[in-house]
Design an enzyme around this catalytic site. Structure first.
Site, mmCIF file in Angstrom:
data_model
loop_
_atom_site.group_PDB
_atom_site.id
_atom_site.type_symbol
_atom_site.label_atom_id
_atom_site.label_comp_id
_atom_site.label_asym_id
_atom_site.label_seq_id
_atom_site.Cartn_x
_atom_site.Cartn_y
_atom_site.Cartn_z
ATOM 1 N N GLN A 118 0.845 -1.201 0.000
ATOM 2 C CA GLN A 118 0.000 0.000 0.000
ATOM 3 C C GLN A 118 0.879 1.250 0.000
ATOM 4 O O GLN A 118 1.253 1.761 1.050
ATOM 5 C CB GLN A 118 -0.949 0.002 1.201
ATOM 6 C CG GLN A 118 -1.952 1.127 1.091
ATOM 7 C CD GLN A 118 -3.073 1.018 2.099
ATOM 8 O OE1 GLN A 118 -3.198 0.053 2.832
ATOM 9 N NE2 GLN A 118 -3.900 2.043 2.145
ATOM 10 N N PHE A 119 1.172 1.753 -1.198
ATOM 11 C CA PHE A 119 2.027 2.928 -1.320
ATOM 12 C C PHE A 119 1.392 4.161 -0.690
ATOM 13 O O PHE A 119 2.079 5.101 -0.312
ATOM 14 C CB PHE A 119 2.398 3.195 -2.782
ATOM 15 C CG PHE A 119 1.323 3.848 -3.592
ATOM 16 C CD1 PHE A 119 1.302 5.227 -3.740
ATOM 17 C CD2 PHE A 119 0.329 3.094 -4.207
ATOM 18 C CE1 PHE A 119 0.312 5.845 -4.490
ATOM 19 C CE2 PHE A 119 -0.662 3.695 -4.954
ATOM 20 C CZ PHE A 119 -0.678 5.077 -5.100
ATOM 21 N N THR A 120 0.063 4.172 -0.536
ATOM 22 C CA THR A 120 -0.608 5.348 0.010
ATOM 23 C C THR A 120 -0.260 5.596 1.475
ATOM 24 O O THR A 120 -0.596 6.655 2.009
ATOM 25 C CB THR A 120 -2.142 5.265 -0.163
ATOM 26 O OG1 THR A 120 -2.629 4.126 0.537
ATOM 27 C CG2 THR A 120 -2.513 5.179 -1.634
#
Length: 148
Positions: free
Chosen positions: A78-80
Site C-alpha cells: 500500500q504505497f498510500t
C-alpha cells in the site's frame, strides 16, 4: 518502511472479484515502501512484527505472539501509506518508493515471512484490491522504520 498491523479474526483480499488471499486468526499487514528503504530495514520490521506479543493469554493479558497462537499473515502492499497531506487537500506520493524497487522489497518481505510463519497470504502488487477484515479488539500497531 511502514507496516500497519491489524490483529484480526479473519481477513481477505479480492482482485477483480476473485479472492487472492485469505487468513483466519493473525495479522493483516499493510506495507508501505519509501524511497530509501532497504532489506535491512525490512528485516528489522519483520523481526519486530513477528515478535509482537499482542494476543491475549488465558488470563486476557496481552502476552502472546503470532507463533504462540498459530496465527497467519496477510501481507498487502500500500504505497498510500506514504501520502503527504501537508499542502492542500490532494495527497502527494513523492515519498513512496519507486514501484520496481518497492515490489522487489514487498516480495522479499513475503519470502522472509514465509520462512518464519506457516501461513502467509498476499495481495497483488499494484492491483486495485478490496481488503476485508475483522479487526480483533480493535488492535492496530504501526511500525515505522524511521522510528524503530
Amino acid at each position: 518502511m511502514k507496516f500497519v498491523i491489524q490483529r484480526v479474526t479473519e481477513g481477505s483480499v479480492t482482485v477483480e472479484e476473485k479472492i487472492v488471499g485469505s487468513i483466519q486468526k493473525g495479522y493483516v499487514v499493510l506495507i508501505g515502501v519509501g524511497q530509501n528503504d532497504s532489506r535491512e530495514e525490512a528485516d528489522r520490521l519483520i523481526k519486530k512484527m513477528i515478535g509482537l506479543r499482542i494476543f491475549p493469554d488465558e488470563n486476557g493479558k496481552i502476552n502472546l505472539s503470532l507463533s504462540d497462537v498459530g496465527g497467519s499473515l496477510l501481507l498487502i502492499s500500500q504505497f498510500t501509506l506514504y501520502a503527504n497531506c501537508k499542502k492542500g487537500n490532494r495527497p502527494s506520493f513523492v515519498e513512496a518508493g519507486d514501484p520496481v524497487k518497492a515490489e522487489e522489497l514487498y516480495e522479499y518481505i513475503i519470502a522472509s515471512c514465509r520462512r518464519q510463519v506457516p501461513v502467509v497470504e498476499k495481495g497483488i502488487f499494484g492491483a486495485k484490491m478490496e481488503v476485508r477484515l475483522c479487526n480483533d479488539g480493535p488492535f492496530t500497531v504501526i511500525l515505522d522504520s524511521d522510528v524503530i
